[in-house]
Design a protein around this motif. Structure first.
Motif, PDB file in Angstrom:
ATOM      1  N   ILE A  34      29.505  34.579  42.354  1.00  0.00           N
ATOM      2  CA  ILE A  34      29.860  35.912  42.860  1.00  0.00           C
ATOM      3  C   ILE A  34      30.376  35.809  44.291  1.00  0.00           C
ATOM      4  CG2 ILE A  34      28.887  38.167  43.527  1.00  0.00           C
ATOM      5  CD1 ILE A  34      27.189  38.019  40.963  1.00  0.00           C
TER       6      ILE A  34
ATOM      7  N   ARG B  97      31.932  33.291  45.554  1.00  0.00           N
ATOM      8  CA  ARG B  97      33.292  32.758  45.525  1.00  0.00           C
ATOM      9  C   ARG B  97      34.278  33.855  45.125  1.00  0.00           C
ATOM     10  NH1 ARG B  97      30.747  27.866  43.677  1.00  0.00           N
ATOM     11  NH2 ARG B  97      30.835  28.634  41.530  1.00  0.00           N
ATOM     12  N   ILE B  98      33.867  34.702  44.177  1.00  0.00           N
ATOM     13  CA  ILE B  98      34.767  35.794  43.762  1.00  0.00           C
ATOM     14  C   ILE B  98      35.003  36.743  44.945  1.00  0.00           C
ATOM     15  CG2 ILE B  98      34.999  37.804  42.250  1.00  0.00           C
ATOM     16  CD1 ILE B  98      33.411  36.252  40.149  1.00  0.00           C
ATOM     17  N   LEU B  99      33.923  37.053  45.643  1.00  0.00           N
ATOM     18  CA  LEU B  99      34.075  37.932  46.806  1.00  0.00           C
ATOM     19  C   LEU B  99      34.965  37.265  47.847  1.00  0.00           C
ATOM     20  CD1 LEU B  99      30.446  39.331  47.172  1.00  0.00           C
ATOM     21  CD2 LEU B  99      32.379  40.305  45.934  1.00  0.00           C
TER      22      LEU B  99
ATOM     23  N   ARG C 220      37.396  35.402  47.314  1.00  0.00           N
ATOM     24  CA  ARG C 220      38.810  35.495  46.911  1.00  0.00           C
ATOM     25  C   ARG C 220      39.349  36.892  47.174  1.00  0.00           C
ATOM     26  NH1 ARG C 220      37.529  33.207  41.606  1.00  0.00           N
ATOM     27  NH2 ARG C 220      38.411  35.084  40.694  1.00  0.00           N
TER      28      ARG C 220
ATOM     29  N   TYR D 296      37.623  39.989  46.387  1.00  0.00           N
ATOM     30  CA  TYR D 296      37.286  40.959  45.355  1.00  0.00           C
ATOM     31  C   TYR D 296      37.087  42.357  45.916  1.00  0.00           C
ATOM     32  CZ  TYR D 296      34.883  43.152  41.468  1.00  0.00           C
ATOM     33  OH  TYR D 296      34.528  44.001  40.468  1.00  0.00           O
TER      34      TYR D 296
ATOM     35  N   ARG E 217      42.191  46.454  42.981  1.00  0.00           N
ATOM     36  CA  ARG E 217      42.155  45.246  42.155  1.00  0.00           C
ATOM     37  C   ARG E 217      43.135  45.431  41.006  1.00  0.00           C
ATOM     38  NH1 ARG E 217      36.776  46.026  43.267  1.00  0.00           N
ATOM     39  NH2 ARG E 217      36.189  46.826  41.217  1.00  0.00           N
TER      40      ARG E 217
ATOM     41  N   TYR F 196      43.544  42.558  45.185  1.00  0.00           N
ATOM     42  CA  TYR F 196      42.949  41.410  44.510  1.00  0.00           C
ATOM     43  C   TYR F 196      43.614  41.305  43.156  1.00  0.00           C
ATOM     44  CZ  TYR F 196      39.282  38.784  41.972  1.00  0.00           C
ATOM     45  OH  TYR F 196      38.579  37.882  41.219  1.00  0.00           O
TER      46      TYR F 196
ATOM     47  N   LEU G  38      32.373  44.960  37.786  1.00  0.00           N
ATOM     48  CA  LEU G  38      32.710  43.645  37.278  1.00  0.00           C
ATOM     49  C   LEU G  38      31.494  42.972  36.686  1.00  0.00           C
ATOM     50  CD1 LEU G  38      34.711  41.240  37.032  1.00  0.00           C
ATOM     51  CD2 LEU G  38      33.778  40.451  39.181  1.00  0.00           C
ATOM     52  N   PHE G  39      30.341  43.233  37.274  1.00  0.00           N
ATOM     53  CA  PHE G  39      29.220  42.377  36.959  1.00  0.00           C
ATOM     54  C   PHE G  39      28.417  42.859  35.766  1.00  0.00           C
ATOM     55  CE2 PHE G  39      29.749  41.921  41.706  1.00  0.00           C
ATOM     56  CZ  PHE G  39      30.631  40.875  41.561  1.00  0.00           C
TER      57      PHE G  39
ATOM     58  N   ASP H  54      33.686  31.146  37.269  1.00  0.00           N
ATOM     59  CA  ASP H  54      32.978  32.068  38.165  1.00  0.00           C
ATOM     60  C   ASP H  54      32.921  33.475  37.591  1.00  0.00           C
ATOM     61  OD1 ASP H  54      32.530  30.086  39.919  1.00  0.00           O
ATOM     62  OD2 ASP H  54      34.067  30.669  41.372  1.00  0.00           O
ATOM     63  N   ASP H  55      34.046  33.903  37.001  1.00  0.00           N
ATOM     64  CA  ASP H  55      34.082  35.238  36.418  1.00  0.00           C
ATOM     65  C   ASP H  55      33.069  35.344  35.283  1.00  0.00           C
ATOM     66  OD1 ASP H  55      36.194  35.758  38.125  1.00  0.00           O
ATOM     67  OD2 ASP H  55      37.296  36.922  36.632  1.00  0.00           O
TER      68      ASP H  55
ATOM     69  N   SER I 195      29.565  35.499  36.590  1.00  0.00           N
ATOM     70  CA  SER I 195      29.241  36.778  37.216  1.00  0.00           C
ATOM     71  C   SER I 195      28.847  37.844  36.198  1.00  0.00           C
ATOM     72  CB  SER I 195      30.422  37.267  38.059  1.00  0.00           C
ATOM     73  OG  SER I 195      31.454  37.694  37.201  1.00  0.00           O
TER      74      SER I 195
END
Lengths: 118, 612
Positions: A16, A18-20, A22, A24, A29, A62, B114-115, B148-149, B152
């Protein structure tokens, strides 16, 4: 030693992060459908247009690809999510529509109602 | 798919229904909403107060699995989740979301954008409203190429849960209790299959994912893999743990390059994170997966043929028993499941067998993915709870038949299935009901046909497919389908004989009984089912040499009527010089020479060419 459940929790937190990292949490988005069917309908070009726009200075967006959600006859699809607003899904997005989505929706915040899948 | 639509027109808004929003209320065991509950009546009251009841549909759903934050309410478009909704909040939510078009933020469960585990639906209420996505839960939501997605959205948590808390026997119990049945078509209870493999003797065992999707018009597996490859990998990892296997094979056809690329990428990423390999997540469990490419033979979707193909042999089925769960790949006990079955596994582990078994009908639990194609307004991939009726799928979700045409038939189960007519449309989707109605669940291909479709031709098409794909090992299938195809071709060519119907029925019954594997046993189904439901069309073709829908070219005759002004346009395009005539005088077609290509009809500006 940590058990697998504890390990996975750490791994998820890292993912999470890492996603943030990038971007997020950008205000907008954008998700472009990129399965075989969507690509066949032309989504690779659409993706490239968004990528180029970001390279050329479009900020606070994003961009991500996504798989096929099953909306075959309206592909390619592009989703735009803004925090606090109702998300929007555009159908039949070609190069022309992609440019307009960038100009009108991403830059000016205007939802282009007639292309939204209702 | 998307290739036949022009992109410069606005998307048609369907006039049939004016529903713009739907409100989903969780009626699971801890929220317990129903039509008489306080919240429900308040919603109805508020909708009337704002005068928007006509554009909102209220749906009571099964448990949404978020009991801790209940009562849960979801509003589409947007799949915006409202948690902890009290009666007093309804006014604000409806005013905010539906009247002012801004979600009422105090009650929105934010992190779930997303999560969450649930599908996210944007707009598109009519298409997604009646769907429920379990196997395709992440498809079209996460980036399939980024682990990663997947992490999550609680990715690989089911695996970790199994490794931490469950013994292999407990995992099998969960799967058995869930009532999950094989999604490849036959509907064998998945838990039982796992148990048989786990109980089989032997040190070495294998797990296989069957991604050899071959039904014409079906693309569920491709979408599932391309949209969410890790779910399938996680499912296989759990299966391997339950039956005691250390190695898995993913058998996928080479025609799916993007799916293969994403799987390879997913496998590499999973290895890097130690979800595959030795001592997974610090446990004693080791497992790895290898991709095997199939060359696209339909018969390799059959379990035993698939196993032979992985072994490097020619893909041909072998008689059972011994069943693969006892003696399968390389003569070791082997567990094979379909892509969609595997994709369901992590959800069952995470949310429990009990929750899963509340979805669906008495004998068929969970959801089923269908690839709807043919004469429908919205072709696409649809995942519905078992028990949804065919009418709901075709007319509500997929928007019905385009161009004001009439529904004629629905083919489910691909070339092994049968066709269903209008009176079967209220059949619920589950293994038994579809079989009872004369069709077959199959892997999920669904082809909708309108009244311009010739059923004899459809039967011929499917039989041509199975005939081509017959591996040739057993005589009934190899020779029988060939003879049947000859007869059908004869009928559609206008050379049918009176006894042909009887011959087809006799051959069909014989092939069904005597063939070695499912391909042969089910090959006559499309013919037999069209024969029972559309016998009159066969008789028209044979006795009157007439195809009422005009699909069978050979039975048409072209002639020129008195509208002809003698322009000569048809003479110029006729490839066989069958049209004769002097300029400015009516022309004629020599029906002996005419090959019925229809070119003349296309160029004639005066509607002077008749086709009967």
């Amino acid at each position: 030693m940590k058990n697998p459940l504890e390990i996975i929790k750490v791994k998820r937190a890292e993912a999470i992060n890492r996603i943030l990292g990038r971007g997020y949490f950008s205000t907008k988005r954008v998700y472009v459908g990129m399965a075989t069917c969507e690509i066949a309908a032309g989504s690779a070009d659409v993706m490239e247009i968004f990528q180029t726009a970001i390279k050329n200075g479009l900020v606070d967006v994003y961009l991500s690809q996504k798989g096929c959600a099953g909306r075959c006859n309206l592909e390619p699809t592009v989703e735009v999510i803004e925090e606090g607003k109702i998300p929007v899904k555009y159908g039949l997005v070609d190069a022309g529509r992609a440019h307009e989505i960038i100009e009108r929706h991403l830059k000016k915040g205007e939802v282009i109602e007639e292309w939204v899948i209702q | 798919m998307g290739d036949s639509v022009t992109t410069n027109q606005p998307i048609e808004k369907r006039p049939r229904k004016q529903v713009e929003y739907n409100i989903i209320l969780c009626s699971g065991p801890s929220c317990l909403h129903n039509k008489s509950s306080e919240l429900y009546t308040e919603i109805v009251k508020q909708l009337e107060a704002f005068n928007c009841q006509s554009k909102v549909e209220i749906i009571l759903s099964g448990c949404l699995g978020m009991c801790a934050r209940g009562p849960i309410m979801v509003i589409n478009p947007g799949y915006i989740l409202y948690g902890d909704v009290g009666v007093n909040d309804v006014h604000d939510i409806i005013k905010g979301h539906i009247v002012d078009k801004t979600p009422f933020s105090q009650k929105v469960i934010h992190e779930d954008h997303l999560f969450n585990r649930f599908y996210r639906v944007f707009g598109d209420v009519k298409f997604f409203g009646k769907q429920m996505r379990i196997a395709l839960r992440n498809c079209g939501i996460i980036d399939p190429e980024k682990i990663d997605d997947y992490l999550s959205v609680r990715g690989y948590e089911a695996l970790a849960k199994v490794l931490t808390d469950y013994s292999p026997a407990e995992v099998i119990h969960q799967i058995q209790d869930s009532g999950l049945r094989g999604r490849g078509g036959a509907g064998f209870p998945t838990g039982l299959k796992w148990k048989l493999t786990a109980d089989a003797e032997g040190e070495v065992k294998y797990v296989i994912c069957n991604a050899d999707e071959g039904d014409p018009g079906a693309f569920m597996d491709r979408s599932a893999i391309e949209g969410d490859p890790h779910s399938i990998i996680e499912g296989m990892l759990i299966g391997g743990y339950a039956v005691g296997a250390k190695k898995g094979f993913l058998y996928i056809r080479a025609e799916y390059p993007l799916a293969i690329k994403r799987l390879e990428k997913a496998l590499t990423a999973a290895r890097e994170q130690n979800f595959l390999g030795d001592n997974i997540l610090g446990s004693n469990y080791s497992f790895d997966i290898e991709i095997r490419l199939g060359a696209g033979a339909f018969v390799c979707g059959e379990e035993t043929a698939l196993i032979q193909s992985i072994e490097g042999e020619r893909g041909m089925p072998r008689p059972r028993p011994p069943y693969p769960s006892v003696r399968g790949l390389f003569d070791k006990p082997t567990l094979t499941n379909n892509v969609e079955t595997w994709a369901n596994i992590p959800v069952i582990i995470l949310d429990g067998a009990k929750w899963f078994s509340t979805i669906g009908t008495k004998s068929s639990k969970g959801t089923k993915v269908f690839a709807v194609a043919g004469n429908v307004e919205n072709t696409g991939l649809v995942e519905v709870p078992m028990g949804t009726t065919l009418r709901e799928i075709i007319f509500d979700i997929c928007g019905g038949i385009p161009g004001n045409r009439k529904f004629k038939a629905l083919q489910t189960g691909g070339p092994s299935g049968g066709c269903l007519t209008e009176d079967s449309l209220d059949t619920q989707v589950d293994y038994e009901s579809l079989a009872k109605a004369g069709s077959f669940m199959g892997s999920g291909g669904m082809i909708v046909m309108d009244d311009t479709t010739c059923m004899v031709n459809v039967a011929r098409y499917f039989l041509e497919f199975t005939q081509n794909e017959s591996c040739g090992k057993c005589t009934p299938c190899r020779e029988g389908t060939k003879r049947m195809l000859e007869i059908l071709t004869r009928i559609t060519d206008g050379r049918g004989e009176v006894k042909d119907i009887e011959k087809l029925e006799r051959l069909g019954a014989m092939i069904s009984k005597a063939s070695l594997c499912g391909l042969g046993r089910s090959a006559p189904n499309p013919v037999l089912s069209t024969l029972s439901k559309f016998r009159n069309e066969y008789e028209d073709h044979i006795l009157h040499k007439k195809c009422t829908t005009g699909s069978c070219q050979a039975m048409l005759t072209y002639s020129i009527n008195d509208q002809c002004i003698g322009c000569g346009a048809c003479i110029r395009v006729c490839p066989v010089n069958a049209i004769k005539g002097i300029k400015r005088n009516p022309h004629t077609i020599d029906s002996e020479l005419c090959i019925k290509c229809g070119e003349c009809m296309k160029v004639c500006k005066f509607r002077a060419i008749d086709r009967v």
